[in-house]
Scaffold this active site. Structure first.
Site, PDB file in Angstrom:
ATOM      1  N   SER A 196     -38.403 -24.347   9.392  1.00 21.12           N
ATOM      2  CA  SER A 196     -37.468 -25.466   9.354  1.00 21.12           C
ATOM      3  C   SER A 196     -38.258 -26.734   9.638  1.00 21.12           C
ATOM      4  O   SER A 196     -38.917 -26.845  10.668  1.00 21.12           O
ATOM      5  CB  SER A 196     -36.391 -25.234  10.418  1.00 21.12           C
ATOM      6  N   LYS A 202     -37.517 -25.047   4.677  1.00 22.08           N
ATOM      7  CA  LYS A 202     -36.174 -25.647   4.844  1.00 22.08           C
ATOM      8  C   LYS A 202     -36.358 -27.076   5.308  1.00 22.08           C
ATOM      9  O   LYS A 202     -37.025 -27.317   6.325  1.00 22.08           O
ATOM     10  CB  LYS A 202     -35.391 -24.823   5.870  1.00 22.08           C
ATOM     11  N   LEU A 203     -35.795 -28.008   4.560  1.00 20.62           N
ATOM     12  CA  LEU A 203     -35.880 -29.415   4.938  1.00 20.62           C
ATOM     13  C   LEU A 203     -34.584 -29.830   5.618  1.00 20.62           C
ATOM     14  O   LEU A 203     -33.490 -29.606   5.079  1.00 20.62           O
ATOM     15  CB  LEU A 203     -36.087 -30.302   3.702  1.00 20.62           C
ATOM     16  N   LYS A 204     -34.693 -30.454   6.775  1.00 17.61           N
ATOM     17  CA  LYS A 204     -33.527 -31.054   7.411  1.00 17.61           C
ATOM     18  C   LYS A 204     -33.189 -32.320   6.632  1.00 17.61           C
ATOM     19  O   LYS A 204     -34.100 -33.097   6.293  1.00 17.61           O
ATOM     20  CB  LYS A 204     -33.860 -31.386   8.868  1.00 17.61           C
ATOM     21  N   ASP A 231     -30.862 -28.316   5.055  1.00 18.87           N
ATOM     22  CA  ASP A 231     -29.882 -28.133   6.131  1.00 18.87           C
ATOM     23  C   ASP A 231     -29.423 -29.505   6.615  1.00 18.87           C
ATOM     24  O   ASP A 231     -30.230 -30.292   7.110  1.00 18.87           O
ATOM     25  CB  ASP A 231     -30.528 -27.353   7.292  1.00 18.87           C
ATOM     26  N   ASN A 265     -26.806 -29.993   8.886  1.00 20.73           N
ATOM     27  CA  ASN A 265     -26.159 -29.975  10.201  1.00 20.73           C
ATOM     28  C   ASN A 265     -24.911 -30.857  10.234  1.00 20.73           C
ATOM     29  O   ASN A 265     -24.749 -31.712  11.114  1.00 20.73           O
ATOM     30  CB  ASN A 265     -27.134 -30.368  11.321  1.00 20.73           C
ATOM     31  N   GLU A 297     -27.361 -25.806   3.556  1.00 23.21           N
ATOM     32  CA  GLU A 297     -26.802 -25.258   4.792  1.00 23.21           C
ATOM     33  C   GLU A 297     -25.908 -26.298   5.478  1.00 23.21           C
ATOM     34  O   GLU A 297     -26.336 -27.438   5.696  1.00 23.21           O
ATOM     35  CB  GLU A 297     -27.979 -24.860   5.698  1.00 23.21           C
ATOM     36  N   ASP A 346     -23.616 -22.386   8.659  1.00 28.21           N
ATOM     37  CA  ASP A 346     -24.264 -22.105   9.941  1.00 28.21           C
ATOM     38  C   ASP A 346     -23.206 -22.348  11.025  1.00 28.21           C
ATOM     39  O   ASP A 346     -22.507 -21.418  11.450  1.00 28.21           O
ATOM     40  CB  ASP A 346     -25.500 -23.019  10.083  1.00 28.21           C
ATOM     41  N   LYS A 388     -26.862 -16.542  13.400  1.00 28.66           N
ATOM     42  CA  LYS A 388     -27.546 -16.856  14.662  1.00 28.66           C
ATOM     43  C   LYS A 388     -26.807 -16.108  15.753  1.00 28.66           C
ATOM     44  O   LYS A 388     -25.660 -16.434  16.063  1.00 28.66           O
ATOM     45  CB  LYS A 388     -27.478 -18.354  14.971  1.00 28.66           C
ATOM     46  N   GLY A 440     -32.438 -19.782  13.570  1.00 30.60           N
ATOM     47  CA  GLY A 440     -33.207 -19.896  14.803  1.00 30.60           C
ATOM     48  C   GLY A 440     -32.701 -21.054  15.623  1.00 30.60           C
ATOM     49  O   GLY A 440     -31.984 -21.925  15.110  1.00 30.60           O
TER      50      GLY A 440
END
Ligand code: OSB
Ligand code: MG
Length: 368
Positions: free
Chosen positions: A135, A161-163, A189, A191, A214, A239, A263, A291
């Site tokens: 990540s 995985k790129l935020k 992702d 968030n 995500e 997630d 998770k 994670g």
């Protein structure tokens, strides 16, 4: 199983570099460890709650509080305790899944160590190593991002995985594709940083052949994710929204989750995580192991879980060195993009006493 006592231990671990997401920047990991002591063995559980309630409503101090005030006393009063009795015993207390997960994991670890059985064996692992992704946080420039991604690919990570967040989405994805090509397994992702009104912007990611996006929307916005899934071609993965096997089943039924990030901390423990795996497998929905910047203790259990048959995508099961110069346990090291599944009793790893002592900021012993 007879509990003699439970230790709550706070540990502070500096990160190798700041980790920025749409919800904040971490420079150190402030961790709560639960150590269960029984007549036969000890067991460890790592609480994945973060310092502040920004990823989810849980946070480290709240986890410690609910453990000492409610969860541990209830466990102490539970007859015929074993790991499978923990969830039902704690069910009268709402929420606090990360705190519950840490306690259940510690009990399960003690039980398995006493029996000489591994987490992998107990959970139903079918592989002896798992493919690993990494990540990658939000950076201050594309150059910095490309350097970071290049470094991880050179180390052998099999998926990036790129935020992302509004203002940092299409440009970083395009830059990574242009530099490293279309064969790199790539996902993003958010968030929960977008709303369904951003569908047109998120559709601009469609041409880049991402594995998944995500949690683009708020954790409660299941219908919004279902709507978004009809407006973009990138598969939607949840997630934060997935808190149990029941919410996973509902999200799948509503068309909100083509893929699920599992998770264990977020869902109340490894036993519920396995139920999510089972529900998803029954629906043909791929899962992967997320994670939470775990130390080797949490990482060991995650790697065991990720070896179940339905975990068909590389997880955020990075090597210890992704986050820590010195891990609490023997470090997990990447070999050909994989981590080996521990085979020893319980988690199969222990904290190194001197490292644990040096990283500890507080301990509290609750005699039972
Ligand atoms: O959303 O997956 C997430 C870390 C902390 C909180 C939430 C998330 C993450 C990560 C990193 O993406 C996962 C890891 O490598 O441990
Ligand atoms: Mg996530």
């Amino acid at each position: 199983m007879k509990l003699e006592g439970i230790e709550l231990r706070r540990v502070s671990m500096p990160l190798v570099s700041p980790f920025r997401t749409s919800f904040g920047t971490e420079t150190a990991r402030d961790i709560l460890l639960v150590r269960v002591v029984t007549g036969a063995a000890e067991g460890w559980g790592e609480c994945v709650a973060m310092t502040d309630p920004r990823y989810s409503s849980e946070y480290t101090e709240a986890a410690a509080d609910v453990l000492r005030r409610y969860l541990i006393p209830r466990l102490a009063a539970t007859p015929r305790l074993d790991a499978y009795a923990v969830g039902p015993a704690l069910a009268p207390f709402r929420g606090h899944r990360m705190a519950k997960a840490a306690l259940e994991t510690a009990v399960l670890d003690a039980e398995l160590r006493a029996q000489g059985r591994s987490f992998a064996r107990e959970l139903g692992a079918v592989h002896d190593r798992v493919p690993c992704g990494v990540s990658v946080g939000i950076m201050s420039s594309l150059r910095e991002l490309l350097d970071a991604v290049g470094g991880y690919l050179a180390e052998g990570y099999l998926r990036i995985k790129l935020k992302i967040e509004p203002g940092w989405d299409v440009a970083p994805v395009r830059a990574v594709r242009e530099r490293f090509g279309d064969d790199v397994l790539l996902q993003v992702d958010a968030n929960a940083a977008y709303t369904v009104a951003d569908a047109r912007q998120l559709a601009r990611l469609d041409p880049f052949g991402l594995l998944l996006i995500e949690q683009p929307l708020d954790e409660e916005d299941i219908l919004g994710h279902a709507e978004l899934a009809r407006l973009i071609t990138t598969p939607v993965c949840l997630d934060e929204s997935i808190t149990s096997a029941r919410t996973a089943a509902a999200a799948i039924r509503l068309g909100a989750a083509a893929i699920v990030n599992v998770k264990p901390g977020r869902v109340g423990g490894y036993l519920e995580a396995r139920r999510i795996h089972d529900v998803c497998a029954a629906h043909g929905v791929p899962v992967w192991c997320g994670g939470m910047l775990e130390t080797g203790l949490g990482r060991a259990a995650n790697v065991a879980l990720a070896a179940l048959p339905g975990f068909t995508l590389p997880g955020d099961t990075s090597a210890s060195g992704r986050y820590f110069h010195t891990d609490l346990t023997e470090p997990f090291v990447l070999r050909d993009g994989h981590l080996a599944v521990p085979t020893g009793p319980g988690l199969g790893v222990e904290p190194v006493p001197e490292i644990l002592r040096a990283a500890t900021t507080a301990t509290e012993w609750i005699a039972l």
